[in-house]
Enzyme design. Structure first.
Site, PDB file in Angstrom:
ATOM      1  N   LYS A 258      27.437  42.133  43.717  1.00 33.88           N
ATOM      2  CA  LYS A 258      28.039  42.512  42.426  1.00 33.88           C
ATOM      3  C   LYS A 258      26.993  42.273  41.348  1.00 33.88           C
ATOM      4  CE  LYS A 258      31.567  40.944  39.198  1.00 33.88           C
ATOM      5  NZ  LYS A 258      32.851  40.268  39.069  1.00 33.88           N
TER       6      LYS A 258
HETATM    7  C1  R5P Z   1      31.805  36.557  36.645  1.00 36.84           C
HETATM    8  O1  R5P Z   1      31.170  35.589  36.413  1.00 36.84           O
HETATM    9  C2  R5P Z   1      33.198  36.658  36.218  1.00 36.84           C
HETATM   10  O2  R5P Z   1      33.836  35.651  36.809  1.00 36.84           O
HETATM   11  C3  R5P Z   1      33.822  38.006  36.506  1.00 36.84           C
HETATM   12  O3  R5P Z   1      34.248  38.127  37.823  1.00 36.84           O
HETATM   13  C4  R5P Z   1      32.896  39.153  36.203  1.00 36.84           C
HETATM   14  O4  R5P Z   1      32.144  38.910  35.076  1.00 36.84           O
HETATM   15  C5  R5P Z   1      33.609  40.491  36.122  1.00 36.84           C
HETATM   16  O5  R5P Z   1      34.384  40.547  35.037  1.00 36.84           O
HETATM   17  P1  R5P Z   1      34.007  41.420  33.745  1.00 36.84           P
HETATM   18  O6  R5P Z   1      34.223  42.834  34.150  1.00 36.84           O
HETATM   19  O7  R5P Z   1      34.976  40.927  32.720  1.00 36.84           O
HETATM   20  O8  R5P Z   1      32.575  41.161  33.401  1.00 36.84           O
END
Ligand code: R5P
Length: 292
Positions: A203
């Protein structure tokens, strides 16, 4: 004891049809065992090869994030539209209905809060507990270039070793500290290191030059949404990421902080799974928002 086979029907062994051995649909995942592939097929839709993951694990280091003050109220309506939920075990056990059958990606690293050095994470969920919760993958934050780079890489490789033992995929998240530039050079370095060291899914953030980042990463990449953008811009980002090789999104704030979260996750699904244009997806969003 089994009954004898008294059927009058003639047996048919289809001797003229060789048994097929088809490659697994997901990038870089063909050599895994059955259980690992089955878990991945719960996260990634085998029809489109893509996933819409809903991330609401933010509380593990920043407490009650805007939009997540009451997960039981704000997230519940979105659950049927997510291929996978990315969350903590605390929220899973306290709030999520166990009759939910879509995939769960469990946050499995943590430690420091926003008040401390964020890269100082440890493994935060035992593999045995992940199996008990029947999750489809565990997620670990890796801070390449960060203050605790080796420690977070070690968290990841230990989870990969345990995951391989039990057929549990590991999703590695490239965390970017404030001191690091979030560009294709850095993201390319970080994503490739995570894949080389064994994660099944990466990710990361969508950046200009993402096409080369995705090409050089031998396993599927899902993109994080990042901070809240206007809905059309967030849909454009998802469209560009998919066009440039992403295997889906793992979006949080751009969905649950949207003016209409249910409409927004539906529009994101249209981009990711149905390959629609941004214009079409945004029209769908506006339409659904009006109907609410
Ligand atoms: C990562 O550190 C967070 O815990 C989230 O899983 C990640 O940032 C995805 O969320 P967003 O789309 O709000 O950035």
């Amino acid at each position: 004891m089994a009954e004898q086979d008294f059927s009058k029907k003639e047996k048919n062994y289809y001797t003229d049809i060789p048994q097929k051995c088809e490659a697994f649909f997901l990038k870089g995942s063909n050599s895994y065992d059955w259980g690992m592939k089955n878990r991945l097929a719960r996260i990634f839709n085998p029809r489109s090869g893509k996933t819409v993951m809903l991330a609401f694990d933010h509380g593990y280091f920043q407490g009650p994030t805007t939009g997540l003050e009451r997960v039981d109220i704000t997230i519940k309506p979105l659950i049927p539209s997510a291929d996978a939920l990315m969350l903590t075990r605390g929220i899973l056990r306290s709030v999520i209905d166990p009759s939910h059958t879509n995939a769960v990606v469990m946050r499995a690293s943590g430690g420091p809060s926003i008040l401390k050095e964020l890269s100082d994470e440890r493994i935060a969920v035992d593999m045995e507990d992940a199996l008990r919760m029947n999750v489809s993958a565990v997620a670990v934050q890796v801070f390449i270039g960060g203050a605790n780079e080796t420690q977070t890489v070690n968290n990841m490789t230990r989870l990969v070793d345990m995951g391989m033992r039990y057929g549990m995929p590991v999703l590695g998240v490239t965390a970017v500290g404030t001191e690091l530039v979030r560009d294709a050079r850095y993201i390319g370095l970080a994503t490739r290191i995570l894949a080389e060291l064994g994660v099944s899914i990466v990710k990361t953030y969508f950046v200009p030059g993402f096409e080369q980042v995705a090409a050089a990463c031998p396993v599927p990449i899902v993109i994080a949404g990042g901070k809240k953008l206007p809905e059309k811009d967030a849909l454009q980002m998802a469209r560009d990421a998919i066009n440039q090789g992403a295997s889906g999104v793992d979006m949080g704030r751009n969905i649950f902080q949207s003016e209409s979260p249910v409409a927004m996750i539906g529009a994101v699904r249209k981009v990711v799974h149905d390959n629609v244009s941004v214009k079409e997806a945004y029209e769908y969003y506006l339409d659904m928002k009006k109907k609410k």
